[in-house]
Design an enzyme around this catalytic site. Structure first.
Site, short mmCIF file in Angstrom:
data_model
loop_
_atom_site.label_atom_id
_atom_site.label_comp_id
_atom_site.label_asym_id
_atom_site.label_seq_id
_atom_site.Cartn_x
_atom_site.Cartn_y
_atom_site.Cartn_z
N GLU A 116 -11.54 -29.46 -26.45
CA GLU A 116 -11.86 -30.85 -26.12
C GLU A 116 -13.17 -30.82 -25.33
O GLU A 116 -13.30 -30.06 -24.37
CB GLU A 116 -10.74 -31.45 -25.28
CG GLU A 116 -11.03 -32.84 -24.77
CD GLU A 116 -9.89 -33.39 -23.93
OE1 GLU A 116 -10.12 -34.40 -23.25
OE2 GLU A 116 -8.80 -32.81 -23.94
N LYS A 157 -9.91 -37.89 -27.80
CA LYS A 157 -10.31 -36.47 -27.96
C LYS A 157 -9.20 -35.50 -27.57
O LYS A 157 -9.06 -34.45 -28.20
CB LYS A 157 -11.59 -36.18 -27.17
CG LYS A 157 -11.57 -36.55 -25.70
CD LYS A 157 -12.95 -36.32 -25.08
CE LYS A 157 -12.99 -36.83 -23.65
NZ LYS A 157 -13.02 -38.30 -23.58
N THR A 158 -8.40 -35.83 -26.56
CA THR A 158 -7.31 -34.92 -26.19
C THR A 158 -6.28 -34.84 -27.31
O THR A 158 -5.88 -33.75 -27.72
CB THR A 158 -6.63 -35.39 -24.89
OG1 THR A 158 -7.58 -35.38 -23.82
CG2 THR A 158 -5.47 -34.47 -24.53
#
Length: 440
Positions: free
Chosen positions: A143, A99-100
């Site tokens: 995020e 996700k980052t």
């Protein structure tokens, strides 16, 4: 929390905050005008109109107890995130891993396309100069941490679900505020997160997601299948190249500036969102070609006698396996330095972590980084090292200073030292480079 604080400061609000340990992020906030305290104390509430706390902070923490006594409004971090995202067209990325990087790729593409987005990441992105960016365009990119059970209540314009594994889940005898009670609860939270969005982008190749995410307006991506997928994929030592196919039509080739198959998947997720929003494909090609990763994502720190020193935030088995596959793709001898993160995660996943670390040519295992958790009797990094040794892999359980001494004496040209973990293991790579510099 630091990213949210940075956005509030740009909005013209007075911001103060505290943490047990200060770091470069809190230093940056000070420079931007925030008041920062080290340690927790109810006295920090003087002059405060609203209190925001992460889910990891329990309701019994003295500052929160005092805030309730004073009838001060109190929000959890994700509630404030939702407030910020609701002021624009929101794009949120969640999942057990990726996700980052996906959020950072999204930010890079939308910046390249001139949309002037507001961005909140879980790591610094060099192109933004930090982990947050205040923009005046309509897009708000974030995020979204699935470890926070409250994330399921966010209502986004576009929700991106990368994958889902039983990370950040408790046990019947060990429940924690920033963990889901069990994997079923986490899956239901992801289902709610997707259901609350106007549109969902998800990984068609991740087991169970196709069934879990039943949404009338869903779009899929994947390496080989999905509305957006790759063709003619070539993984290179420090990059990747692939052709993008969108709903059956080839769009062109992307030269990705970071290595590993996992980064290709992340790029396809970001491309899918950008295509849905009508951004030019040329902006995606340029942004992803220039992309060199977010902070602590296969970040090359320096070189010692021909050996590379690289750092990565990976802390669960899938992440560890992915980053080691990318490291092995360089053709160098990979010497992993792994710092387990959290006692509960180590107790649950130590065998799987050992299995993933077996990809390295050699593994040095450090003691567990607690992240504020109390030790669990019998749980130690030694468990991982012992399993590696039993399985026939070169491994050692070492203290911090022992690992530094061992690497300094044994590094050779063609090696790749890879520090891995979500704690402070990155400092070991920095110290190793500093020692080498002192000897020049």
């Amino acid at each position: 929390m630091s990213g949210l604080a940075a956005i509030l400061l740009r909005d013209g609000l007075e911001v103060s905050g505290c943490d047990a340990q200060l770091n470069d992020l809190t230093d940056d906030l000070k420079k931007q005008g925030a008041t920062i305290y080290q340690g927790h104390d109810p006295a920090h509430l003087e002059g405060v109109d609203l209190v925001v706390a992460t889910t990891a902070i329990t309701d019994g923490e003295p500052e929160l107890v005092e805030a309730r006594r004073r009838n001060l409004p109190t929000l959890r971090r994700v509630h404030l995130l939702g407030e910020i995202l609701s002021k624009g067209y929101s794009l949120g990325v969640t999942g057990s891993h990726g996700k980052t990087t996906t959020s950072a790729m999204l930010a890079s593409i939308f910046l390249e396309a001139g949309t002037d987005p507001t961005v909140i990441l879980g790591a610094k992105l060099p192109a933004m100069g930090g982990n947050a960016r205040y923009g005046r365009g309509k897009y708000r990119i974030a995020e979204v941490d699935e470890s926070d059970p409250w994330f399921q209540h966010l209502a986004l314009d576009v929700a991106v679900v990368m994958n889902l594994e039983p990370d950040h889940v408790g046990t019947p005898t060990d429940q924690r505020p920033n963990y889901h009670p069990d994997f079923s609860s986490l899956k239901e939270a992801v289902r709610s997160f997707a259901r609350n969005a106007q549109r969902v982008v998800y990984n068609a190749e991740w087991p169970g997601l196709d069934e879990l995410i039943q949404h009338p307006n869903r779009v899929s991506f994947g390496l080989e299948r999905g509305d957006c997928h790759a063709r003619n994929l070539h993984l290179l030592p420090l990059s990747g190249r692939f052709e993008v196919v969108w709903r059956g039509q080839p769009l062109g080739t992307v030269e990705l500036g970071v290595p590993g198959q996992h980064n290709v998947v992340d790029a396809l997720a970001a491309i899918t969102v950008a295509l849905l929003e009508g951004l030019p494909f040329s902006a995606m090609q340029k942004a992803l070609g220039d992309f060199r990763g977010a902070h602590r994502r296969f970040e090359r720190l320096g070189e010692i006698r021909g050996a590379w020193v690289v750092d990565d935030y990976a802390h669960n088995p899938t992440k560890v396996r992915s980053v080691l596959e990318a490291a092995k793709g360089t053709g160098r001898r990979v010497r992993a330095v792994f710092q387990p993160h959290r006692y509960l995660r180590t107790a649950q996943l130590w065998a799987e972590l050992a299995g993933a670390l077996g990809l390295a040519d050699e593994t040095l295992v450090l003691e567990v980084y607690s992240a504020g958790e109390q030790p669990i009797p019998g749980v130690s990094g030694r468990m991982i090292a012992d399993r590696l040794i039993a399985d026939g892999h070169p491994a050692r359980f070492l203290s911090w200073s022992e690992a530094l001494d061992y690497l300094e004496k044994n590094l050779g040209s063609g090696d790749l030292v890879l520090t891995i973990g979500a704690g402070d293991v990155w400092k070991l790579g920095k110290e190793l480079l500093e020692r080498a510099q002192e000897r020049v």
